[in-house]
Design a protein around this motif. Structure first.
Motif, PDB file in Angstrom:
ATOM      1  N   ASP A   1       0.887  -1.207  -0.062  1.00  0.00           N
ATOM      2  CA  ASP A   1      -0.152  -0.080   0.095  1.00  0.00           C
ATOM      3  C   ASP A   1       0.755   1.261  -0.105  1.00  0.00           C
ATOM      4  N   ILE A   2       1.253   1.640  -1.294  1.00  0.00           N
ATOM      5  CA  ILE A   2       1.949   2.788  -1.438  1.00  0.00           C
ATOM      6  C   ILE A   2       1.284   4.027  -1.257  1.00  0.00           C
ATOM      7  N   LYS A   3       1.635   4.986  -0.223  1.00  0.00           N
ATOM      8  CA  LYS A   3       0.872   6.203  -0.058  1.00  0.00           C
ATOM      9  C   LYS A   3       1.793   7.591  -0.370  1.00  0.00           C
ATOM     10  N   GLN A   4       1.034   8.450  -1.036  1.00  0.00           N
ATOM     11  CA  GLN A   4       1.762   9.674  -1.271  1.00  0.00           C
ATOM     12  C   GLN A   4       2.918   9.808  -2.038  1.00  0.00           C
TER      13      GLN A   4
ATOM     14  N   THR B   1       8.249   8.952  -0.310  1.00  0.00           N
ATOM     15  CA  THR B   1       6.895   9.350   0.091  1.00  0.00           C
ATOM     16  C   THR B   1       6.906  10.775   0.402  1.00  0.00           C
ATOM     17  N   HIS B   2       5.826  11.298   0.322  1.00  0.00           N
ATOM     18  CA  HIS B   2       5.590  12.797   0.861  1.00  0.00           C
ATOM     19  C   HIS B   2       5.031  12.518   2.431  1.00  0.00           C
ATOM     20  N   GLN B   3       4.664  11.243   2.737  1.00  0.00           N
ATOM     21  CA  GLN B   3       3.990  10.994   4.235  1.00  0.00           C
ATOM     22  C   GLN B   3       5.243  11.281   5.238  1.00  0.00           C
ATOM     23  N   ALA B   4       4.445  11.871   6.217  1.00  0.00           N
ATOM     24  CA  ALA B   4       5.467  12.113   7.411  1.00  0.00           C
ATOM     25  C   ALA B   4       5.422  10.812   8.209  1.00  0.00           C
TER      26      ALA B   4
ATOM     27  N   ALA C   1      12.688  18.937   1.077  1.00  0.00           N
ATOM     28  CA  ALA C   1      11.898  18.808   0.006  1.00  0.00           C
ATOM     29  C   ALA C   1      10.418  18.264   0.691  1.00  0.00           C
ATOM     30  N   GLY C   2      10.459  17.687   1.848  1.00  0.00           N
ATOM     31  CA  GLY C   2       9.200  17.144   2.372  1.00  0.00           C
ATOM     32  C   GLY C   2       9.239  15.704   1.885  1.00  0.00           C
TER      33      GLY C   2
ATOM     34  N   TRP D   1      10.448  15.315  -9.574  1.00  0.00           N
ATOM     35  CA  TRP D   1      11.021  16.611  -9.404  1.00  0.00           C
ATOM     36  C   TRP D   1      11.593  16.920  -7.891  1.00  0.00           C
ATOM     37  N   ALA D   2      10.542  16.513  -7.124  1.00  0.00           N
ATOM     38  CA  ALA D   2      10.533  16.372  -5.790  1.00  0.00           C
ATOM     39  C   ALA D   2      11.977  15.686  -5.245  1.00  0.00           C
ATOM     40  N   ARG D   3      11.957  14.477  -5.808  1.00  0.00           N
ATOM     41  CA  ARG D   3      13.382  13.554  -5.661  1.00  0.00           C
ATOM     42  C   ARG D   3      14.556  14.309  -6.193  1.00  0.00           C
TER      43      ARG D   3
END
Length: 149
Positions: A2-5, A132-135, A70-71, A10-12
């Motif tokens: 289950d890959i989230k966000q 992921t962007h998920q914190a 980059a979050g 570009w973020a990477r």
């Protein structure tokens, strides 16, 4: 799985670029202080760069300084924190694959991150990770100590 966000290209890219700039400035200053000149060739600090990309994500919830800015962060496919095995596979074996293919696999990876829905690259598949962007979830220990992720 289950890959989230998942984080896109570009973020990477921004995270890796920022890490490169930070390490480049720090290592250039260190070599100047140690050797009295700016080195134009490979030096022992290249090893520290590799250690940075392996150890920091293990110790800091999948973040490097650039990824934090980059979050984005690295996690296992199941969303749990990365360990030594994943980071060694991701950084060392991934780099070996990119070197053996003379960079062709790196270009393929860039397209994979840009095109695939899960945004996973070749080194992500090798290590069983994704970005992921998920914190990270805040643990009860952090809440008790007044820290926030």
């Amino acid at each position: 799985m289950d890959i989230k966000q998942p984080a896109g290209f570009w973020a990477r890219f921004a995270a890796r670029l920022l890490d490169g700039v930070i390490l480049g400035v720090i290592f250039t200053l260190i070599t100047y202080v140690i050797y009295g000149e700016f080195l134009r060739q490979s030096n022992p600090l290249d090893t520290l760069s590799t250690v940075y990309f392996i150890v920091l994500p293990i110790a800091w919830y999948g973040y490097t300084v650039g990824k934090k800015a980059a979050g984005v962060r690295i996690v296992k496919k199941d969303g749990s924190e990365v360990g030594v095995k994943q980071m060694l596979l991701r950084e060392l074996i991934g780099a070996l694959v990119y070197a053996i293919t003379l960079g062709i696999a790196l270009i393929v990876s860039a397209f994979m991150v840009g095109i695939r829905e899960d945004k996973r690259s070749i080194h992500d598949f090798i290590a069983g990770t994704y970005v992921t962007h998920q914190a990270p979830e805040t643990s009860s220990k952090q809440v008790m100590e007044g820290e926030h992720a």
